[in-house]
Design an enzyme around this catalytic site. Structure first.
Site, mmCIF file in Angstrom:
data_model
loop_
_atom_site.group_PDB
_atom_site.id
_atom_site.type_symbol
_atom_site.label_atom_id
_atom_site.label_comp_id
_atom_site.label_asym_id
_atom_site.label_seq_id
_atom_site.Cartn_x
_atom_site.Cartn_y
_atom_site.Cartn_z
ATOM 1 N N LYS A 10 -4.740 -11.661 -4.393
ATOM 2 C CA LYS A 10 -6.217 -11.246 -4.640
ATOM 3 C C LYS A 10 -6.550 -10.251 -5.755
ATOM 4 O O LYS A 10 -7.161 -10.541 -6.865
ATOM 5 C CB LYS A 10 -6.899 -10.693 -3.508
ATOM 6 C CG LYS A 10 -8.251 -9.780 -3.639
ATOM 7 C CD LYS A 10 -8.944 -9.243 -2.489
ATOM 8 C CE LYS A 10 -8.151 -7.991 -1.966
ATOM 9 N NZ LYS A 10 -8.865 -6.703 -2.787
ATOM 10 N N ASN A 11 -5.741 -9.302 -5.894
ATOM 11 C CA ASN A 11 -5.653 -8.315 -6.818
ATOM 12 C C ASN A 11 -5.319 -8.586 -8.130
ATOM 13 O O ASN A 11 -5.318 -7.728 -9.059
ATOM 14 C CB ASN A 11 -5.122 -6.943 -6.365
ATOM 15 C CG ASN A 11 -5.916 -6.327 -5.278
ATOM 16 O OD1 ASN A 11 -7.018 -6.879 -5.025
ATOM 17 N ND2 ASN A 11 -5.498 -5.240 -4.633
ATOM 18 N N CYS A 27 -17.338 3.287 -1.042
ATOM 19 C CA CYS A 27 -17.029 2.497 0.066
ATOM 20 C C CYS A 27 -16.112 3.181 1.132
ATOM 21 O O CYS A 27 -16.091 4.293 1.268
ATOM 22 C CB CYS A 27 -15.952 1.062 -0.522
ATOM 23 S SG CYS A 27 -14.474 1.729 -0.696
ATOM 24 N N ARG A 48 -14.517 6.468 -5.260
ATOM 25 C CA ARG A 48 -14.144 5.339 -6.046
ATOM 26 C C ARG A 48 -15.140 5.293 -7.177
ATOM 27 O O ARG A 48 -15.563 4.167 -7.662
ATOM 28 C CB ARG A 48 -13.707 3.747 -5.348
ATOM 29 C CG ARG A 48 -12.739 4.124 -4.437
ATOM 30 C CD ARG A 48 -12.612 2.816 -3.608
ATOM 31 N NE ARG A 48 -11.972 1.767 -4.365
ATOM 32 C CZ ARG A 48 -11.587 0.815 -4.140
ATOM 33 N NH1 ARG A 48 -12.001 0.246 -2.898
ATOM 34 N NH2 ARG A 48 -10.735 0.024 -5.113
ATOM 35 N N ASP A 105 -2.017 0.379 -0.433
ATOM 36 C CA ASP A 105 -2.503 -0.908 0.227
ATOM 37 C C ASP A 105 -1.689 -1.429 1.436
ATOM 38 O O ASP A 105 -1.876 -2.274 2.161
ATOM 39 C CB ASP A 105 -2.768 -2.238 -0.514
ATOM 40 C CG ASP A 105 -4.031 -1.871 -1.665
ATOM 41 O OD1 ASP A 105 -4.044 -2.537 -2.479
ATOM 42 O OD2 ASP A 105 -4.849 -0.957 -1.545
ATOM 43 N N ARG A 122 -11.622 -11.026 3.303
ATOM 44 C CA ARG A 122 -11.616 -10.748 1.693
ATOM 45 C C ARG A 122 -10.315 -10.711 1.379
ATOM 46 O O ARG A 122 -10.008 -10.803 -0.071
ATOM 47 C CB ARG A 122 -12.290 -9.462 1.683
ATOM 48 C CG ARG A 122 -13.908 -9.332 2.093
ATOM 49 C CD ARG A 122 -14.452 -8.169 1.637
ATOM 50 N NE ARG A 122 -14.164 -7.837 0.437
ATOM 51 C CZ ARG A 122 -13.509 -6.548 0.231
ATOM 52 N NH1 ARG A 122 -13.297 -5.584 1.242
ATOM 53 N NH2 ARG A 122 -13.194 -6.102 -1.050
HETATM 54 C C1 EPZ Z 1 -7.162 -1.338 -7.248
HETATM 55 O O1 EPZ Z 1 -8.451 -0.747 -6.944
HETATM 56 C C2 EPZ Z 1 -7.069 -2.308 -5.983
HETATM 57 N N1 EPZ Z 1 -8.308 -3.185 -6.238
HETATM 58 C C3 EPZ Z 1 -6.950 -1.575 -4.517
HETATM 59 O O2 EPZ Z 1 -6.818 -2.608 -3.629
HETATM 60 C C4 EPZ Z 1 -5.899 -0.571 -4.551
HETATM 61 O O3 EPZ Z 1 -5.991 0.216 -3.382
HETATM 62 C C5 EPZ Z 1 -6.011 0.409 -5.810
HETATM 63 O O4 EPZ Z 1 -6.231 -0.228 -7.047
HETATM 64 C C6 EPZ Z 1 -4.688 1.650 -5.794
HETATM 65 O O5 EPZ Z 1 -3.634 0.675 -6.028
HETATM 66 C C7 EPZ Z 1 -8.091 -4.191 -6.986
HETATM 67 O O6 EPZ Z 1 -6.917 -4.489 -7.773
HETATM 68 C C8 EPZ Z 1 -9.264 -4.936 -7.013
HETATM 69 P P1 EPZ Z 1 -7.985 2.884 -8.779
HETATM 70 P P2 EPZ Z 1 -8.839 0.353 -8.006
HETATM 71 O O7 EPZ Z 1 -8.910 2.599 -9.883
HETATM 72 O O8 EPZ Z 1 -8.494 -0.199 -9.521
HETATM 73 C C9 EPZ Z 1 -9.677 7.281 -8.811
HETATM 74 C C10 EPZ Z 1 -7.086 -3.668 -1.355
HETATM 75 O O9 EPZ Z 1 -6.888 -3.145 -0.443
HETATM 76 N N2 EPZ Z 1 -10.222 6.776 -9.941
HETATM 77 O O10 EPZ Z 1 -6.284 2.719 -8.996
HETATM 78 O O11 EPZ Z 1 -10.637 0.584 -7.739
HETATM 79 C C11 EPZ Z 1 -9.894 6.528 -7.407
HETATM 80 O O12 EPZ Z 1 -11.358 6.972 -6.954
HETATM 81 C C12 EPZ Z 1 -7.846 -2.743 -2.618
HETATM 82 O O13 EPZ Z 1 -7.092 -4.652 -2.031
HETATM 83 C C13 EPZ Z 1 -11.330 7.533 -10.632
HETATM 84 O O14 EPZ Z 1 -11.368 8.710 -9.966
HETATM 85 O O15 EPZ Z 1 -8.274 1.795 -7.652
HETATM 86 C C14 EPZ Z 1 -8.874 6.531 -6.618
HETATM 87 O O16 EPZ Z 1 -8.812 7.626 -5.857
HETATM 88 C C15 EPZ Z 1 -8.517 -1.494 -2.064
HETATM 89 N N3 EPZ Z 1 -11.993 7.208 -11.524
HETATM 90 C C16 EPZ Z 1 -7.532 6.291 -7.729
HETATM 91 O O17 EPZ Z 1 -8.219 6.844 -9.143
HETATM 92 C C17 EPZ Z 1 -12.220 5.958 -12.120
HETATM 93 O O18 EPZ Z 1 -12.623 5.619 -13.030
HETATM 94 C C18 EPZ Z 1 -6.867 5.075 -7.949
HETATM 95 O O19 EPZ Z 1 -8.160 4.159 -8.091
HETATM 96 C C19 EPZ Z 1 -11.141 4.941 -11.625
HETATM 97 C C20 EPZ Z 1 -10.426 5.464 -10.417
#
Ligand code: EPZ
Length: 436
Positions: free
Chosen positions: A22-23, A117, A122, A311, A403
């Site tokens: 998915k990701n 969420c 996020r 994850d 999902r």
């Molecule tokens: C991706 O989410 C994945 N989703 C998530 O999988 C996964 O848990 C996550 O990466 C971490 O590995 C997809 O790829 C579609 P991040 P993402 O940006 O990109 C902070 C699942 O279960 N952050 O790496 O949204 C954020 O709040 C899902 O399949 C900011 O502060 O995660 C978090 O604490 C859940 N500002 C950390 O960084 C930003 O602009 C990592 O988030 C972006 C992120």
């Protein structure tokens, strides 16, 4: 809303074929916006989030359809609406992945801000800062990101002070059509990022360094169409291996890549699990209870790849509920990813929270109970606990599971699980639900 009902206590044995990730598929689909030609996708999983992304691309004017060989064809040459409305974004925050491609292709875009969420706030501030560094003017009005780059985007040197997976993907896609060179420092190194870079290169992009912390992109005037393939879903694979482990069974997952699960496999070996693997398969045999062997406790801290994946944190916690001894699990990526703790406690787990760390004392058995899914991976941990528990577990709000897991009850039934899905006429997905 559907419910899943599990009669637990049955050791699972057999082989499960893993679906496309998915990701990986979500950013790959967004990349079609950049291509001046049809993109054909192989191994796209049939999941709710994927159909949401397909709906979003069609809303923008693209042609989107599966052929009879289950390949997805996306042609965005006719697309003329660089938008992502709240109605779609609120059900799938990864919709933000279209922002970079839309801006690079059209020079302007209006994308609804994804709200928070279940697992955390996020924000996407790092995505927006990176695009501004590349020359975009960005305003946020009434929850909508309005981005303009009338002169087109230009290369920039971008440093992420927090590793962000979709932030890396969004900016890497935007940079493929920018004028000049873009360097992304402290980039995400996930296999899904590498899959995206490989696919963009197939469409004519010039990208180096993906999989390391520094990615360099030379902008090109356009990308062409082509055929690309989604990598295996490593999180699905580890979830099903965990189903075998937690029930005292023996599961093999196929069409997957052991190299993508190094951290998880290393950890479960220390817990006494027998791990074998080949080019595209992994087998895990649980400690043999009949020989007095028990799953051993251990400690984990979630980290960006190649560290232990966030994850898999909830699924691993379910395993540790039945391990011998005490385990500490620290969630370092998201601020609220322990929603499964209370539900596991309802099944007899002994867990208490100390800030971002859960302390789990292993118990001899879990008992089935009615529980509620709260987010995608929490749902998976409840399925695992239900498979091991004595008695019946009923999981409600299983739309969370759908999902991220393709045909979960079918795949688990193949290896002996007593699991059924019951559709109820209750209200459909509660309005305003936000998703991780
Ligand atoms: C991706 O989410 C994945 N989703 C998530 O999988 C996964 O848990 C996550 O990466 C971490 O590995 C997809 O790829 C579609 P991040 P993402 O940006 O990109 C902070 C699942 O279960 N952050 O790496 O949204 C954020 O709040 C899902 O399949 C900011 O502060 O995660 C978090 O604490 C859940 N500002 C950390 O960084 C930003 O602009 C990592 O988030 C972006 C992120």
């Amino acid at each position: 809303m559907d419910k899943i009902i599990i009669q637990g206590g049955v050791p699972l044995h057999g082989t499960i074929e893993i679906s496309g990730a998915k990701n990986a598929a979500l950013p790959l689909l967004a990349a079609a916006i950049l291509a001046d030609g049809e993109v054909i996708y192989q191994r796209i999983p049939h999941l709710k989030d994927i159909s949401t992304m397909m709906t979003l691309l069609a809303h923008q004017g693209a042609d989107v359809m599966f052929d009879h060989k289950n390949c997805l064809h996306v042609d965005t040459r006719m697309a003329d609406k660089p938008v992502a409305p709240y109605e779609l974004v609120k059900t799938m925050r990864a919709s933000a992945l279209v922002l970079g491609p839309l801006l690079a292709r059209f020079g302007h875009a209006e994308v609804s801000l994804p709200g928070g969420c279940a697992i955390g706030a996020r924000p996407i501030d790092l995505h927006l800062k990176g695009l501004e560094a590349m020359g975009a003017h960005i305003e946020v009005e009434h929850g909508v990101v309005k981005a303009h780059a009338p002169q087109g985007l230009h290369g920039a040197r971008i440093f992420f002070d927090i590793v962000t997976v979709t932030g890396t993907e969004n900016l890497m896609m935007a940079a493929t059509l920018a004028k000049g060179e873009t360097i992304i420092e402290n980039a995400a190194r996930e296999p899904e990022v590498v899959n995206l870079a490989d696919s963009l290169r197939r469409l004519g992009a010039k990208i180096k360094g993906d999989g390391s912390g520094t990615i360099t992109i030379q902008g090109v005037p356009s990308l062409h169409g082509g055929t690309i393939e989604t990598i295996a879903d490593r999180i699905e694979a580890a979830t099903y291996l965990s189903a075998g482990i937690i029930t005292g069974g023996d599961i093999t997952v196929t069409k997957t890549n052991p190299a993508d699960l190094e951290a998880f496999l290393t950890k479960i070996k220390t817990c006494g699990v027998k791990v074998d693997s080949g080019d595209d398969w992994i087998r895990c045999q649980a400690p043999k209870r009949e020989n007095g062997e028990k799953l051993k406790s251990t400690n984990i801290q979630t980290r960006p790849h190649p560290g232990f994946p966030t994850d898999l944190q909830a699924q691993f916690m379910a395993l540790m509920c039945l391990a011998e001894g005490t385990s500490d699990i620290t969630e370092s990526i998201f601020e609220n990813r322990f929603m499964h703790v209370q539900e596991l406690a309802r099944m007899g787990a002994d867990i208490h929270l100390d800030g971002h760390t859960a302390i789990i004392r292993g118990v001899s058995q879990l008992s089935g109970a009615p529980v509620m899914a709260t987010d995608l991976r929490a749902s998976a941990s409840l399925v695992l606990a239900g498979l091991a528990a004595q008695g019946t577990t009923t999981i409600s709000r299983v739309y969370h599971i759908d999902r991220g897991y393709e045909r979960i009850e079918e795949k688990l039934k193949q290896v002996g699980a007593q699991i059924e899905r019951h559709s109820t006429s209750e209200q459909l997905i509660p309005q305003g639900m936000l998703y991780d």
